[in-house]
Design an enzyme around this catalytic site. Structure first.
Site: not given
Ligand code: ADP
Length: 326
Positions: A14, A106, A129, A131
């Site tokens: 991503g 990840d 990321t 996240d």
């Protein structure tokens, strides 16, 4: 490590704002230290297809402020197979690349760990990321920008929520991690955050209603982390309709707009520091570590640790949100 003369850099998985700042930092820091740099396009896919180009300092000019990634990113199924990784290794050798810097989340770092182990290739990871779900680093590249994007959106939603006296469920990204939802809720002054970390412990909706979250308010905003564990914002809206029909409920799914935009100062500085540290790590002979930030200091986190461990959510943050949303 005198043997490392050329590094390859790629962005994978991503995209996240600040990846370009990281590409710039890695490239410039490598050149500063006398290393050659090659940009690998479309993540691991570029290693398989040989989409690789030498990067000079000017290749990364004027990109620090750009969201996305100039190297493009992709998901590459072939790289998850031993045959695919063999081709990647051969191309890497053909290009004269001695070490890799991988910017991603990840999954990308999992790929790097396996590749490094199989072919004895020095790999350094940078946490890229939105996240913030990588263990061993306080924050990840892109997280702060995404948080600010969420904040901006929720501030706007609040205007309409207040005017119509509605209950809004706003779904944010996070991939099984509640950092964006929880900190977004604190920053936006939302009433609650529904996050995977506590989804299995309590019925968060019941708790919300039980606490009388609307007693003194004419609107409510609840941030919901997108995750199979929470079930997402639609799931909660359906539940409210069925179980508490008195509420006028609406859903907004923020989706991909959370990934875009010019990186914040925080993300640009983080990406610059981590990128420069990646080259320091290579020069020191480090391998198979993710570069992280812990209490404002650069740290080297072994891939196995960064990937395997769940990054804990601070209970204090959950309490702050609860206390301040009365
Ligand atoms: P992110 O890095 O954002 O978590 P993904 O989970 O989609 O994104 O992973 C990005 C890419 O990393 C995958 O498309 C694949 O090429 C590689 N990858 C992920 N998991 C593995 C694995 N177990 N083995 C090898 N490569 C992997």
């Amino acid at each position: 490590m005198g043997t490392i003369k050329c590094i390859g850099i790629l962005t994978s998985g991503g995209d996240a704002p600040g990846m370009n700042a990281a590409i710039r930092a890695v490239t410039r820091s490598a050149i500063y230290n006398g290393l050659q740099v090659k940009g690998i396009y479309r993540g691991y896919k570029g290693l398989l297809t040989g989409e690789i180009k030498e990067f000079k300092s000017q290749n990364v000019s004027n990109i620090i402020q750009l969201g996305g990634t100039i190297l493009k990113t992709a998901r590459c199924k072939e790289f998850t197979t031993p045959e695919g990784r063999q081709i990647a290794y051969e191309n890497m050798k053909k290009e004269g690349i001695d070490a890799l810097v991988i910017i991603g989340g990840d999954g990308s770092l999992t790929g790097a760990r396996i590749f490094a182990q199989e072919f004895d290739v020095p790999c350094i990871g940078l946490p890229g990321t939105i996240d913030n779900d990588l263990f061993g680093t306080d924050t990840t590249i892109g997280y702060d920008t995404a948080l600010n994007t969420i904040l901006d959106a929720v501030d706007k939603i609040r205007d309409t929520a207040t005017s119509h006296e509605r209950l809004f469920f706003v779904e944010v990204m996070g991939r099984d991690a509640g950092f964006l939802a929880l900190n977004g809720a604190i920053a936006a002054g939302a009433e609650a955050a529904i996050i995977p970390e506590i989804s299995t412990e309590v019925d968060q909706l019941e708790e919300l209603i039980k606490n009388g979250f609307r007693k003194s308010k004419n609107s409510s905003i609840v941030l919901v982390a997108e995750s199979p564990i929470t079930g997402g914002a639609m799931h909660y809206a359906e539940r409210v309709k069925n179980e508490y029909p008195g509420y006028d409920v609406r859903v907004t799914i923020l989706g991909h707009l959370q990934r875009g935009g010019s990186p914040t100062a925080h993300d640009r500085i983080l990406a610059s520091r981590l990128g420069a540290a990646a080259i320091d790590a290579i020069m020191e002979g480090q391998r198979n570590v993710m570069i992280g930030i812990d209490h404002d200091e650069i740290v080297y986190v072994p891939f196995t640790k960064a990937i395997k461990n769940d990054k804990p959510i601070k209970k204090e943050l959950i309490n702050v949100l609860r206390e301040l949303s009365i």
